[in-house]
Design a protein around this motif. Structure first.
Motif, mmCIF file in Angstrom:
data_model
loop_
_atom_site.group_PDB
_atom_site.id
_atom_site.type_symbol
_atom_site.label_atom_id
_atom_site.label_comp_id
_atom_site.label_asym_id
_atom_site.label_seq_id
_atom_site.Cartn_x
_atom_site.Cartn_y
_atom_site.Cartn_z
ATOM 1 N N UNK A 78 31.511 43.037 49.519
ATOM 2 C CA UNK A 78 31.305 42.516 48.385
ATOM 3 C C UNK A 78 29.576 42.870 48.119
ATOM 4 N N UNK A 79 28.823 42.371 49.138
ATOM 5 C CA UNK A 79 27.548 42.847 49.113
ATOM 6 C C UNK A 79 27.095 44.187 48.845
ATOM 7 N N UNK A 80 27.969 44.931 49.184
ATOM 8 C CA UNK A 80 27.758 46.487 49.252
ATOM 9 C C UNK A 80 28.097 46.759 47.694
ATOM 10 N N UNK A 81 28.732 45.898 47.119
ATOM 11 C CA UNK A 81 29.229 46.271 45.584
ATOM 12 C C UNK A 81 30.516 47.120 45.498
ATOM 13 N N UNK A 82 31.466 47.020 46.418
ATOM 14 C CA UNK A 82 32.508 47.794 46.468
ATOM 15 C C UNK A 82 33.569 46.843 45.379
ATOM 16 N N UNK A 83 34.314 47.681 44.921
ATOM 17 C CA UNK A 83 35.454 47.200 43.785
ATOM 18 C C UNK A 83 36.600 48.332 43.922
ATOM 19 N N UNK A 84 37.870 47.655 43.894
ATOM 20 C CA UNK A 84 38.116 46.351 44.154
ATOM 21 C C UNK A 84 38.201 46.353 45.759
ATOM 22 N N UNK A 85 38.199 45.232 46.164
ATOM 23 C CA UNK A 85 38.160 44.957 47.705
ATOM 24 C C UNK A 85 39.541 44.471 48.038
ATOM 25 N N UNK A 86 40.353 45.026 48.892
ATOM 26 C CA UNK A 86 41.641 44.683 49.251
ATOM 27 C C UNK A 86 41.924 44.205 50.343
ATOM 28 N N UNK A 96 40.171 35.643 51.629
ATOM 29 C CA UNK A 96 39.990 36.130 50.208
ATOM 30 C C UNK A 96 39.549 35.041 49.134
ATOM 31 N N UNK A 97 40.088 33.894 49.363
ATOM 32 C CA UNK A 97 39.918 32.835 48.552
ATOM 33 C C UNK A 97 38.229 32.041 48.626
ATOM 34 N N UNK A 98 37.810 32.319 49.738
ATOM 35 C CA UNK A 98 36.338 31.893 50.025
ATOM 36 C C UNK A 98 35.311 33.127 49.308
ATOM 37 N N UNK A 99 35.670 34.378 49.633
ATOM 38 C CA UNK A 99 34.877 35.627 49.434
ATOM 39 C C UNK A 99 34.995 35.429 47.971
ATOM 40 N N UNK A 100 36.124 35.234 47.205
ATOM 41 C CA UNK A 100 36.248 35.453 45.695
ATOM 42 C C UNK A 100 35.422 34.235 45.083
ATOM 43 N N UNK A 101 35.351 33.102 45.614
ATOM 44 C CA UNK A 101 34.671 32.074 45.302
ATOM 45 C C UNK A 101 32.970 32.588 45.306
ATOM 46 N N UNK A 102 32.748 33.150 46.436
ATOM 47 C CA UNK A 102 31.199 33.449 46.722
ATOM 48 C C UNK A 102 30.890 34.519 45.852
ATOM 49 N N UNK A 103 31.696 35.481 45.778
ATOM 50 C CA UNK A 103 31.269 36.475 44.674
ATOM 51 C C UNK A 103 32.015 36.623 43.378
ATOM 52 N N UNK A 106 32.875 39.953 41.670
ATOM 53 C CA UNK A 106 33.571 41.085 42.241
ATOM 54 C C UNK A 106 35.022 40.996 42.239
ATOM 55 N N UNK A 107 35.899 41.987 42.313
ATOM 56 C CA UNK A 107 37.345 41.951 41.991
ATOM 57 C C UNK A 107 37.976 42.166 43.475
ATOM 58 N N UNK A 108 38.806 41.360 43.761
ATOM 59 C CA UNK A 108 39.447 41.449 44.817
ATOM 60 C C UNK A 108 41.100 41.402 44.891
ATOM 61 N N UNK A 109 41.854 42.205 45.554
ATOM 62 C CA UNK A 109 43.353 41.891 45.790
ATOM 63 C C UNK A 109 43.707 41.532 47.053
ATOM 64 N N UNK A 110 44.824 41.094 47.199
ATOM 65 C CA UNK A 110 45.442 40.623 48.439
ATOM 66 C C UNK A 110 46.954 40.991 48.398
ATOM 67 N N UNK A 111 47.279 41.589 49.431
ATOM 68 C CA UNK A 111 48.819 42.130 49.686
ATOM 69 C C UNK A 111 49.637 41.076 50.460
ATOM 70 N N UNK A 112 50.659 40.709 49.822
ATOM 71 C CA UNK A 112 51.720 39.694 50.619
ATOM 72 C C UNK A 112 51.181 38.440 50.476
ATOM 73 N N UNK A 266 43.619 50.884 38.945
ATOM 74 C CA UNK A 266 43.386 49.947 37.865
ATOM 75 C C UNK A 266 41.690 49.722 37.942
ATOM 76 N N UNK A 267 41.288 49.267 38.983
ATOM 77 C CA UNK A 267 39.573 49.091 38.964
ATOM 78 C C UNK A 267 38.989 50.478 38.525
ATOM 79 N N UNK A 268 39.513 51.497 38.836
ATOM 80 C CA UNK A 268 38.568 52.730 38.722
ATOM 81 C C UNK A 268 38.747 53.175 37.051
#
Length: 332
Positions: A78-86, A96-103, A106-112, A266-268
């Motif tokens: 996230x600090x390096x500005x990648x998107x999405x972060x899966x 993921x919940x903590x990172x999403x709150x901190x950033x 930024x867009x995140x995705x989680x599988x499962x 989707x992000x692209x």
């Protein structure tokens, strides 16, 4: 101005340009077991590979060795500005919940797993639907009347898979006996092939002649033990038919590859949206594999039975019990 004074400024511009380029690159954090686990992570890697081959773009990847590394990896991306972060796997949900709150930008995705946050897309699967098809095929293939199931960590998702497997088998043969074991109660239960082989051998000794693994990397040991004992295994997550050709009845794929690819594209194209996506047989999130490695094992009767079940589940005329919404499994 001297040339040595210009060089640092030029170098800074190059670094800034590289940073802007990286901003468009997606990133992925694999679960424990590594991206070549032959199962869940490897399915995710297939989605990464497809995206890279089709777009020519890069994807940043990180393989955690333990769940505690997840948050740091997510924050770094996230600090390096990648998107999405899966993030791959339920065990990364808290991170993921903590990172999403901190950033929040930024867009995140989680599988499962589902993470309820305004910048997170959650992909979950109807494992019980795919497992039902496995149960149908296992019951038809069994000559002993005893089949087995080896799960990884004893969690609701795996219990959901077990119940669907039992339901499909019992609908096909009401007298079938389904043995089952779980490998453990921590995420390490998904990365212990020796334990998987041990549990499979115990079920084989008890008469099982078809055994499904729902255990990630641990399941590699299950399939090996089944092949060594000349009984049939059933793979999951990725297509594992080729691991032991002629000894793997089929593979029940959880299309993690499609979920990863979907989130990247989707992000692209600017259409990334947070929220929950539930993928079953009808949505292309689950399927079973018939290829040259197992074709000789699947009779016309088995193929027809599986196709009928897929059709009935997809159109809603057959509802498979879901322990997450319908309560405890009536077959356990």
């Amino acid at each position: 101005m001297k040339r040595w004074m210009i060089a640092p400024a030029f170098a800074l511009l190059v670094i800034q340009a590289a940073g802007l380029s990286a901003a468009a690159a997606p990133a992925i954090v694999y679960s424990v077991g590594g991206k070549f686990d032959g199962s869940f992570n490897e399915s995710a890697y297939a989605g990464v590979t497809r995206y890279k081959e089709e777009t020519g773009k890069t994807v940043r990847e990180f393989e955690i060795e333990r769940a505690a590394q997840s948050l740091q990896a997510l924050r770094n991306f996230a600090t390096r500005n990648h998107a999405p972060i899966v993030a791959i796997g339920f065990n990364q949900a808290s991170a993921v919940g903590e990172a999403a709150k901190a950033f929040p930008d930024k867009s995140f995705a989680i599988i499962d797993m589902v993470v309820d946050a305004p910048n997170v897309a959650s992909y979950v699967f109807k494992e019980h639907e795919g497992a039902y098809i496995a149960g149908v095929l296992a019951a038809k293939a069994s000559e002993s009347g005893v089949i087995g199931f080896v799960g990884g960590m004893d969690i609701p998702i795996i219990r959901r898979f077990l119940c669907g497997y039992q339901e499909g088998a019992l609908a096909t043969n009401p007298d079938i006996k389904v043995l089952y074991n779980m490998a453990g109660d921590t995420p390490a239960a998904f990365a212990d092939p020796v334990r998987g082989a041990e549990l499979a051998r115990g079920q084989i000794d008890a008469g099982a002649d078809v055994i499904i693994q729902a255990a990630g990397g641990t399941g590699i040991g299950v399939l090996q033990a089944a092949a060594d004992a000349d009984v049939l295994g059933i793979g999951t997550d990725s297509n594992q038919n080729g691991m032991h050709p002629g000894k793997v009845l089929t593979s029940i794929r959880k299309r993690v590859d499609n979920a990863v690819y979907d989130s990247f594209t989707a992000a692209a194209n600017g259409s990334f949206e947070p929220g929950v996506r539930v993928l079953g047989l009808a949505e292309g999130g689950m399927d079973w594999v018939l290829d040259d490695h197992n074709r000789a094992l699947i009779s016309d009767d088995m193929k027809s039975a599986a196709a009928s079940a897929v059709s009935a589940i997809s159109d809603g005329s057959l509802k498979v019990h879901d322990v997450l919404t319908d309560g405890p499994c009536p077959h356990s």
